[in-house]
Every structure is written in C-alpha cells, then in structure tokens.
Write a protein that holds these residues in place. Sequence first.
Motif, mmCIF file in Angstrom:
data_model
loop_
_atom_site.group_PDB
_atom_site.id
_atom_site.type_symbol
_atom_site.label_atom_id
_atom_site.label_comp_id
_atom_site.label_asym_id
_atom_site.label_seq_id
_atom_site.Cartn_x
_atom_site.Cartn_y
_atom_site.Cartn_z
ATOM 1 N N GLY A 212 29.465 73.090 53.507
ATOM 2 C CA GLY A 212 30.759 71.773 54.355
ATOM 3 C C GLY A 212 31.918 72.662 53.745
ATOM 4 N N GLU A 213 32.672 71.763 54.533
ATOM 5 C CA GLU A 213 34.108 72.100 54.269
ATOM 6 C C GLU A 213 34.736 70.738 54.445
ATOM 7 N N GLY A 214 36.475 70.545 53.379
ATOM 8 C CA GLY A 214 36.868 69.547 53.518
ATOM 9 C C GLY A 214 36.185 68.166 53.020
ATOM 10 N N THR A 215 36.268 67.204 53.807
ATOM 11 C CA THR A 215 35.812 66.018 53.518
ATOM 12 C C THR A 215 34.685 66.390 53.438
ATOM 13 N N GLY A 216 33.805 67.079 54.596
ATOM 14 C CA GLY A 216 32.155 67.442 54.598
ATOM 15 C C GLY A 216 31.687 68.544 52.872
ATOM 16 N N ALA A 217 33.024 68.939 52.937
ATOM 17 C CA ALA A 217 33.082 69.041 51.269
ATOM 18 C C ALA A 217 32.451 68.384 50.029
ATOM 19 N N ALA A 218 33.363 67.326 50.181
ATOM 20 C CA ALA A 218 33.399 66.228 49.655
ATOM 21 C C ALA A 218 31.928 65.822 49.563
#
Length: 619
Positions: free
Chosen positions: A213-219
């Motif tokens: 994931g990326e951004g808040t998805g990565a969080a």
Amino acid sequence: VHQPVVRHAKLKTTFTGIQHSLSTSEVTVNQFRGIKYAFAPARFRQSQLFTSYHSRTDASRYGPVCPQPRGRRVEDEIFGFEEDEYPVQNLKQIESECLNLNITVPAGISRDVRLPVMVWIHGGGSRGSGNHWLYDCGAFVQNSVKLGKPVILVTFNYRLGILGCAVVKDPEGRHEDEGLGNFGLRDQRRALEWVHHFIGDFGGDASNVTLFGEGTGAADVLCHLASRDNVLAPLFHRVIVQSPIIENAIPTASQAAAHLSRSVSALGLVHAPELRKVEIDKLVVHPPHYRAVDDGLWFREGWKDILGFTDSASHHLHASHQHLAMHIHAHPHSPHTHSPHHDSPHGHSPKSHSQSRSRSPGTSAPLPPVIIGDCGFESYQFAEPASMWNVLGVHRRIKAIVHNLHRANALFNAYDITQQTPDDELPDRLLELINDARFAWSNTHRVARALTGAGAHVWRYVFDQEAPKRGVPHHASDVLYLFDNARPVAADVDGDGDGADFFPESFSDDEDEPSSAFDNSAFEALGGDDAWNTPVVDLRTYERVRDAMQGRWLAFAHGVPAPWGADKVYVFGPEGETGERRLDIFAGRRRTEVWTNVFEPLGRDVVLKIGTELSNGPP
C-alpha cells in the motif's frame, strides 16, 4: 466481447467478470469487480465475512465505495492533471454495500496454477477507493505475464474516516463487538480472510500473499504487520510499504471516544443508536486525525517498538552508532553481509537492551520480509502553505515546540533557515524540513530501522524519479509507474489534432451502461495541450523506471530470497536511473547525518509536530 467466468466450488457460485480491454492476443487479462467480501450489521459495528452468494454473481461492475467528504480530486490535488486529462468515475457511495473487492487475473489459468497474490490497500486518508482508475490492475497484471512473473492482484474498498475508526459506546457504556473502533482495519482484515479462503478458485496461492500500500494505506499495512492477529493467524507473507503516513500518536480507546465527542458536539449526539440515525453526509465531514485505535486488542505486544514510535530505543541506537561498528545480519539464503556504516538505511544494528532481554511469545513472533521507501519530494503538496511563512514566524514556532534553544538553533542551521535566508529561498528550505520531518525520517527511516531491530529483513529503496506531469518525485508519484495507468506519449494518436485520447471507458461505472472495453490508445497519451505534448518524462525513461519497479515488486511477490543486495539500496530515478547502489549513495540522497545529529535528540513526536505545523502554514 468474451465474458470470463469462475465457477467457485467453495462459494457455490459462478462469477462473471470482464475481459480487460488492454488484453491482446499474446496476453489476455480478466477482471472480476465489485465482489462483496464482508458486511457490517450496522454503522459502527465490526464487519463479518460474507459467503452467501446466488448461483450466479455478476462481477462485471465496480461496487459502491465508502461515503466520504467532498474535496479536490486527487488527480488535480496530487498529480496536477487537468480535468480533460483523466476519466470521470461516477462511483456510488453506499455505506451498507461498500465492502467489496476487485480481482485481476491472467486469463486461461486454472485453480491448480496457484499464482502469487498481491493485495493493495489504497491511501488517501478519509477519501479514496480501491476502484480508482489509478489502481486499475490490468496493465500491471499484463506486464507481470510479459516479465515472466505472473501474479493475481486484488484491490478493495473499506470504511474510511469517522466510519472507519470512531469509538462509539452504547447508552449503558457497553461495546457491541470485540475491539473498539478500527472498523476500517478490521474490514481490511476481512478482505484478507476472504482472499485466504477463496482466492484459490481464481488460481491464486493463499500461502503466498504480498500486502502492499501507499500513504495512509501503507500505514495500514504497518498496522497489520504489528497486529495481534498477524501473530496468531498470519494472512500475508511479505509486505511493501510505499511512503507511509502514520499519525503523530495512535490514541487509546478512551482518547478516541473523547475526540469523537468533541468533533460531533455540534450534532448534540454521542451514543451509537443516535449516531446511527444521523444522515451520512453530516457525519463524514468530521474525519478524525487518526486511523487506528490502541484498543488493547488490535496491536501485538511491543508494537510501538516495532513501528518506531518509542524514542528510548532510538536513543540507544544512536549511542550505539557512536561506539560500535555497524553490524548487518545477513538475509537468509543470501550471501550478502554489511560493511560498517554510520547510518544504514536498513537500520541494521546491535540489538538494544530492550531487544536482547527475553520476550513473551507476542513480541518474539517473527515478522515477514519488508520493502520500504519513499519519494524524494513528498512535501511538494505543501508548497503553498510553506510559502506563507517568514523567517521570524518559523523561528518563533519551532522554538515554542522544541523548548530548547540549542537544539532549535541546530535545526535552523542544518536547514539554513536563518535571518540571512532570502525570502524567495525560504519556502524551499521549509519544504526540505517538512519532507524530512513528516515523511523521510519519521515515517520511513525510523520505521525501517525499528522493523530491522524487531527482526524483520528489510530492503530500502528511494524513488527520486520525476512524475510524468509535475516533473518532481512528489507523493504517490511511484503509483503512476507501478500501476502503469498514466503513460506519457508526445503524439497525436488518433490524428484528430487534440493531442491524444486519454483514459478508457472501462474505468466508467455508470449503472445504466455496462463497463465497456477500451482501445490501446487509452493509455498512450495524457492530455491535449501543447505543454503536455512535450512531456516532462519521455516514454523510454518512463518504461525503464516502470519495468524496474514492477520487476522488483514482482520478484519479491514470487518469493526471491532477496529482491536486491542486503547491503544496497535500490534507486528509481532521477532521469530514468535505476539499480542497486551503495549505502553512501543513500546518505547522499537523504540527509541521514542531519537526522542523526539533529532529529534524534528531538525525538519522533517533536519532529513530527514541527513538520505538521509548518505544513499547515502560519496561524
């Protein structure tokens, strides 16, 4: 057009999807959209796995997405596209039906093939969707076949904002489900459970799942990595963390409940039965400043150390760097070892005292392999508020946050924010500081070191390649290359003189018309104005970076022991550069010496607060 079907033995249904219109005679790609994976009994209730389908299930249309506040489109806000340069998606927002997923597969595979599965968690904070055209997986899956590493890709929708994490009590103070808040995270867990149980009939291997994931998805990926469930019943086997954005603090359940009471005080409601009756548009405009809640059940023991939230271990690590040569443990099945380096991007180091003492089973459970990195100019999105500051205002604000004149002055000197800094240069200095404080150091570098300290095998990358439109490696610019949905070509494809055609009708999801195929010219050009007809990034450079990134990610998903050398960092860009580089290259790309000497003594919370307040602009 041929409609692919999957006759699912476990679910006793036949899924009818679509043939992706990027398909060619050499590589055909099928897509199954809008498959319901879970349901929530009511608002602010935990979701449950959905397994009851009719004998035939239409999977040719995208499903509804989570209700969310209105705002600038991400195409404009983040990527700088003009309105005529991207498709308009009319995605319905239905709270009760938003838990659905999309599966993209190479055509012609049987359930016995068992391809690796990659599950994508979209970012966007309180907005966004797994149906977004940016994350369409047709090109990625097609390229995976061409590169000889075929995969199945899954995107999905989950509850966002206040619907995704609010802690709501019933009138008697009882909670109706196990766990408080974290509805979005548990929705994501349900999606992983569905994949685990049912991806096999689509040809996927449930024992080989990469979560990315990326951004808040990565969080969110990191929250799953540090979850109790991932210890007791792991559903993924490696993770890729792209530019994570983690909150300054993950609140306890009581703190989250208090925040909810304050944020919706204007509605005069605080209890679940009342809030369930409120019109959804009045609720979603109150997004919380957090995405996860420490409810005592979600996170595993020692999670703050795993995610780099604690400063004590960091300070010990800093002291170790001053007195001990860097020790890098070799990756399993890999001959690579590490030479001493003062600030490794991987963070390999002698174990701290807290790591060396005996652990409970909860903290000693092994972590999966991790790829983690960031973009070179994440802070570009804050250029406007950064331009509003003057030197005096910056000095006052940072001194008020730091409460230590010596450390504040060290920060000013490190980023050349002094009384002698010309006004027209100050915004650039501030953006460098914001970039490091909010992204590169706090949310990537520290996390990478913490994960390594917790025993994970970590590979670092830096994405410094210019985005096709804005010409800088801004936040999420790597997504454009990874999913290959914004390919630049300086040509008039159809000869109509308007520059070129753009995105496909296949991205549309008008309920009155079925999603249709699109021709191959759809991805072959962006926009129609003269400036974009001379792209910032030429097609050859774009394809070089795309192939390198997809190739590394796919090799990782296929389980290669090491996607690149354990003593290396992988670089993407600038100007099309790709490959493994020495660690001193990493130090040259990122301000690691400043982080060690200036940020470490301040600590994570203080540095994040500085970055956040500067990016908000002056009061």
